[in-house]
Enzyme design. Structure first.
Site, PDB file in Angstrom:
ATOM      1  N   GLY A  15      16.272 -39.748   9.273  1.00  0.00           N
ATOM      2  CA  GLY A  15      14.841 -39.999   9.414  1.00  0.00           C
ATOM      3  C   GLY A  15      14.277 -40.988   8.416  1.00  0.00           C
ATOM      4  O   GLY A  15      13.090 -40.909   8.063  1.00  0.00           O
ATOM      5  N   SER A  16      15.076 -41.944   7.976  1.00  0.00           N
ATOM      6  CA  SER A  16      14.529 -42.894   6.994  1.00  0.00           C
ATOM      7  C   SER A  16      13.508 -43.828   7.658  1.00  0.00           C
ATOM      8  O   SER A  16      12.510 -44.196   7.032  1.00  0.00           O
ATOM      9  CB  SER A  16      15.643 -43.689   6.307  1.00  0.00           C
ATOM     10  OG  SER A  16      16.249 -44.592   7.191  1.00  0.00           O
ATOM     11  N   ARG A  67      19.592 -31.956  30.610  1.00  0.00           N
ATOM     12  CA  ARG A  67      18.883 -33.081  29.983  1.00  0.00           C
ATOM     13  C   ARG A  67      17.394 -33.110  30.329  1.00  0.00           C
ATOM     14  O   ARG A  67      16.533 -33.269  29.467  1.00  0.00           O
ATOM     15  CB  ARG A  67      19.533 -34.404  30.376  1.00  0.00           C
ATOM     16  CG  ARG A  67      18.960 -35.605  29.648  1.00  0.00           C
ATOM     17  CD  ARG A  67      19.637 -36.903  30.041  1.00  0.00           C
ATOM     18  NE  ARG A  67      21.060 -36.920  29.772  1.00  0.00           N
ATOM     19  CZ  ARG A  67      21.606 -37.131  28.576  1.00  0.00           C
ATOM     20  NH1 ARG A  67      20.837 -37.365  27.537  1.00  0.00           N
ATOM     21  NH2 ARG A  67      22.907 -37.125  28.404  1.00  0.00           N
ATOM     22  N   MET A  92      19.103 -39.839  18.934  1.00  0.00           N
ATOM     23  CA  MET A  92      20.408 -40.097  19.551  1.00  0.00           C
ATOM     24  C   MET A  92      20.550 -39.392  20.902  1.00  0.00           C
ATOM     25  O   MET A  92      21.528 -38.682  21.141  1.00  0.00           O
ATOM     26  CB  MET A  92      21.526 -39.650  18.590  1.00  0.00           C
ATOM     27  CG  MET A  92      21.483 -40.351  17.248  1.00  0.00           C
ATOM     28  SD  MET A  92      21.599 -42.152  17.416  1.00  0.00           S
ATOM     29  CE  MET A  92      23.344 -42.308  17.711  1.00  0.00           C
ATOM     30  N   ARG A  93      19.598 -39.567  21.740  1.00  0.00           N
ATOM     31  CA  ARG A  93      19.660 -38.960  23.069  1.00  0.00           C
ATOM     32  C   ARG A  93      19.304 -40.022  24.089  1.00  0.00           C
ATOM     33  O   ARG A  93      18.400 -40.833  23.860  1.00  0.00           O
ATOM     34  CB  ARG A  93      18.617 -37.830  23.211  1.00  0.00           C
ATOM     35  CG  ARG A  93      18.801 -36.695  22.267  1.00  0.00           C
ATOM     36  CD  ARG A  93      19.851 -35.727  22.738  1.00  0.00           C
ATOM     37  NE  ARG A  93      19.544 -35.131  24.028  1.00  0.00           N
ATOM     38  CZ  ARG A  93      20.461 -34.637  24.856  1.00  0.00           C
ATOM     39  NH1 ARG A  93      21.724 -34.680  24.534  1.00  0.00           N
ATOM     40  NH2 ARG A  93      20.101 -34.105  26.014  1.00  0.00           N
ATOM     41  N   LEU A  95      17.468 -40.780  27.389  1.00  0.00           N
ATOM     42  CA  LEU A  95      16.358 -40.098  28.079  1.00  0.00           C
ATOM     43  C   LEU A  95      16.512 -40.240  29.589  1.00  0.00           C
ATOM     44  O   LEU A  95      17.081 -41.230  30.068  1.00  0.00           O
ATOM     45  CB  LEU A  95      15.031 -40.738  27.663  1.00  0.00           C
ATOM     46  CG  LEU A  95      14.763 -40.757  26.156  1.00  0.00           C
ATOM     47  CD1 LEU A  95      13.548 -41.613  25.855  1.00  0.00           C
ATOM     48  CD2 LEU A  95      14.548 -39.337  25.653  1.00  0.00           C
ATOM     49  N   ASN A 109      11.490 -48.227  20.526  1.00  0.00           N
ATOM     50  CA  ASN A 109      12.741 -47.820  19.892  1.00  0.00           C
ATOM     51  C   ASN A 109      13.162 -48.902  18.894  1.00  0.00           C
ATOM     52  O   ASN A 109      12.768 -50.060  19.025  1.00  0.00           O
ATOM     53  CB  ASN A 109      13.835 -47.658  20.956  1.00  0.00           C
ATOM     54  CG  ASN A 109      15.131 -47.141  20.364  1.00  0.00           C
ATOM     55  OD1 ASN A 109      15.127 -46.286  19.469  1.00  0.00           O
ATOM     56  ND2 ASN A 109      16.257 -47.664  20.833  1.00  0.00           N
ATOM     57  N   HIS A 111      16.618 -50.622  17.218  1.00  0.00           N
ATOM     58  CA  HIS A 111      18.049 -50.731  17.499  1.00  0.00           C
ATOM     59  C   HIS A 111      18.682 -51.695  16.498  1.00  0.00           C
ATOM     60  O   HIS A 111      18.169 -52.807  16.304  1.00  0.00           O
ATOM     61  CB  HIS A 111      18.258 -51.244  18.934  1.00  0.00           C
ATOM     62  CG  HIS A 111      19.700 -51.339  19.298  1.00  0.00           C
ATOM     63  ND1 HIS A 111      20.454 -50.231  19.578  1.00  0.00           N
ATOM     64  CD2 HIS A 111      20.534 -52.394  19.378  1.00  0.00           C
ATOM     65  CE1 HIS A 111      21.698 -50.611  19.825  1.00  0.00           C
ATOM     66  NE2 HIS A 111      21.769 -51.916  19.711  1.00  0.00           N
ATOM     67  N   SER A 138      16.248 -54.887  15.931  1.00  0.00           N
ATOM     68  CA  SER A 138      15.233 -55.203  16.952  1.00  0.00           C
ATOM     69  C   SER A 138      14.380 -53.973  17.218  1.00  0.00           C
ATOM     70  O   SER A 138      14.898 -52.853  17.250  1.00  0.00           O
ATOM     71  CB  SER A 138      15.898 -55.577  18.283  1.00  0.00           C
ATOM     72  OG  SER A 138      16.863 -56.578  18.104  1.00  0.00           O
ATOM     73  N   ASP A 147      18.487 -49.822  25.795  1.00  0.00           N
ATOM     74  CA  ASP A 147      18.273 -50.945  24.869  1.00  0.00           C
ATOM     75  C   ASP A 147      17.947 -52.264  25.579  1.00  0.00           C
ATOM     76  O   ASP A 147      18.371 -53.345  25.140  1.00  0.00           O
ATOM     77  CB  ASP A 147      19.519 -51.152  23.976  1.00  0.00           C
ATOM     78  CG  ASP A 147      19.830 -49.924  23.130  1.00  0.00           C
ATOM     79  OD1 ASP A 147      18.886 -49.198  22.786  1.00  0.00           O
ATOM     80  OD2 ASP A 147      21.014 -49.692  22.836  1.00  0.00           O
ATOM     81  N   ALA A 175      15.746 -53.861   6.255  1.00  0.00           N
ATOM     82  CA  ALA A 175      14.994 -54.684   7.211  1.00  0.00           C
ATOM     83  C   ALA A 175      14.280 -53.788   8.230  1.00  0.00           C
ATOM     84  O   ALA A 175      13.126 -54.042   8.601  1.00  0.00           O
ATOM     85  CB  ALA A 175      15.933 -55.654   7.911  1.00  0.00           C
TER      86      ALA A 175
HETATM   87  C1  GRF Z   1      18.859 -46.709  12.463  1.00  0.00           C
HETATM   88  O1  GRF Z   1      19.905 -47.549  12.092  1.00  0.00           O
HETATM   89  C2  GRF Z   1      18.255 -47.169  13.744  1.00  0.00           C
HETATM   90  O2  GRF Z   1      18.319 -48.538  13.930  1.00  0.00           O
HETATM   91  C3  GRF Z   1      19.136 -46.484  14.776  1.00  0.00           C
HETATM   92  O3  GRF Z   1      19.428 -45.239  14.203  1.00  0.00           O
HETATM   93  C4  GRF Z   1      19.354 -45.304  12.786  1.00  0.00           C
HETATM   94  C5  GRF Z   1      18.383 -44.255  12.329  1.00  0.00           C
HETATM   95  O4  GRF Z   1      18.394 -44.069  10.938  1.00  0.00           O
HETATM   96  N1  GRF Z   1      18.475 -46.424  16.037  1.00  0.00           N
HETATM   97  P1  GRF Z   1      17.299 -43.125  10.257  1.00  0.00           P
HETATM   98  O5  GRF Z   1      17.479 -41.717  10.832  1.00  0.00           O
HETATM   99  O6  GRF Z   1      15.956 -43.677  10.570  1.00  0.00           O
HETATM  100  O7  GRF Z   1      17.600 -43.159   8.806  1.00  0.00           O
END
Ligand code: GRF
Length: 321
Positions: A15-16, A67, A92-93, A95, A109, A111, A138, A147, A175
């Site tokens: 969740g950063s 799902r 990580m799902r 949809l 999203n 990516h 992106s 994506d 970034a």
């Molecule tokens: C990130 O690299 C993002 O681009 C990808 O998943 C990762 C999530 O990292 N979709 P965090 O949980 O936000 O630290």
């Protein structure tokens, strides 16, 4: 300042990005606020951070769930929290198409690649293996195809000699944290930006046959018919006559219809000064979740009420196909 757009963030892990969004939302010029952090893993680290910051959280493991049922529960949590937008941050799902379609234009999203390069997983290794000079990140709109939605912003990150996927991922993360809050804020802020709203109305109005733009009392307006004898069917109003609305004025069928709509949906319609008296209604544009198809329908209806028969006939013929 206009009300902030309400955002629900979906995460699966650390969740950063969520944290970057959350702290950015606390800055005074942010166009959004975070109303919910939701995860498909009750152990997701980011949940504890959100809780500590006093943000509502929701967690539901997807394990053993169909799902569409899991999607529905996540969506309900977002709606219950009053979210106008869903922002995926390491969710990580995949949809369901229905879910993605329902939130089209209102789900973003992030990516970790320079899309359209490398959708899917292992993006950093793939960029290194391909000998690319840069990886990157992106932010894009979510559509049913993975994506593949419109890219709203990107940052390039140089790939160095001896780079590993991990070392690149770590720099890309910096970034990401810069890009995501900025893109979200700009994107949701557009709904209050009169210039953006005008450009959308203009595009829809001018797509109608035999339409041209002409200013009326300092406001952009659109007429159907020839330059010489055309009639107005829409006016753009940017907070006119003390109104707080940015709106497009279009013709209703009758005063009863106008008053009924304003009474039933005051968040969507108002009776404008002067024009209201002759049956023009204000369709409010600066509000969350505005449906542009609905605005297009109003414009077409208003256009039909004044357009020359030759133009409406062509339109009717086209509608049959
Ligand atoms: C990130 O690299 C993002 O681009 C990808 O998943 C990762 C999530 O990292 N979709 P965090 O949980 O936000 O630290």
């Amino acid at each position: 300042m206009a009300e902030k757009a309400k955002v629900a963030i979906f995460i699966s892990g650390r969740g950063s990005n969520m944290a970057a969004l959350l702290y950015a939302s606390l800055l005074s010029d942010s166009a959004f606020e975070v109303v919910l952090v939701a995860a498909n893993d009750p152990e997701a680290e980011g949940l504890a951070l959100a809780e500590a910051e006093g943000v509502s959280t929701f967690a539901l493991s997807h394990k053993g769930m169909v799902r569409s049922d899991h999607d529905a529960a996540m969506e309900k949590a977002a709606r219950d929290a009053g979210a106008d937008y869903i922002v995926l941050a390491g969710y990580m799902r995949i949809l369901t198409d229905e879910f993605a379609t329902r939130w089209e234009g209102r789900m973003l999203n992030i990516h970790p690649s320079l899309l359209p390069k490398y959708p899917g997983l292992d993006t950093h290794q793939r960029a290194i293996d391909a000998g690319d000079s840069h990886g990157g990140v992106s932010v894009h709109l979510v559509t049913p195809e993975l994506d593949a939605g419109e890219v709203l912003g990107q940052v390039k990150v140089a790939i160095r000699q001896g780079e590993t996927a991990d070392s690149l991922a770590e720099r890309v993360r910096f970034a990401e944290h810069q890009l995501y809050p900025r893109v979200v804020s700009e994107y949701v802020g557009r709904e209050n930006d009169p210039e953006f709203l005008l450009s959308k109305v203009r595009e829809l109005a001018l797509a109608l046959p035999q339409c041209h733009e002409r200013e009326s009392h300092g406001s952009p307006g659109w007429r159907a018919g020839s330059e010489k004898s055309g009639k107005y069917f829409a006016y753009f109003n940017d907070q006119h006559h003390g109104s707080e609305h940015v709106a497009v004025l279009v013709k209703t069928g009758s005063m009863d219809e106008l008053l009924d709509l304003v009474e039933a949906q005051p968040q969507a319609y108002f009776k404008p000064a002067y024009y209201g008296a002759s049956g023009w209604i204000g369709v409010i544009l600066n509000r969350p979740g505005l449906d542009w198809n609905h605005v297009a329908d109003w414009l077409e209806r208003s256009w039909r009420s004044v357009a020359p028969k030759s133009a409406t006939k062509l339109m009717d013929a086209a509608d049959q196909f």
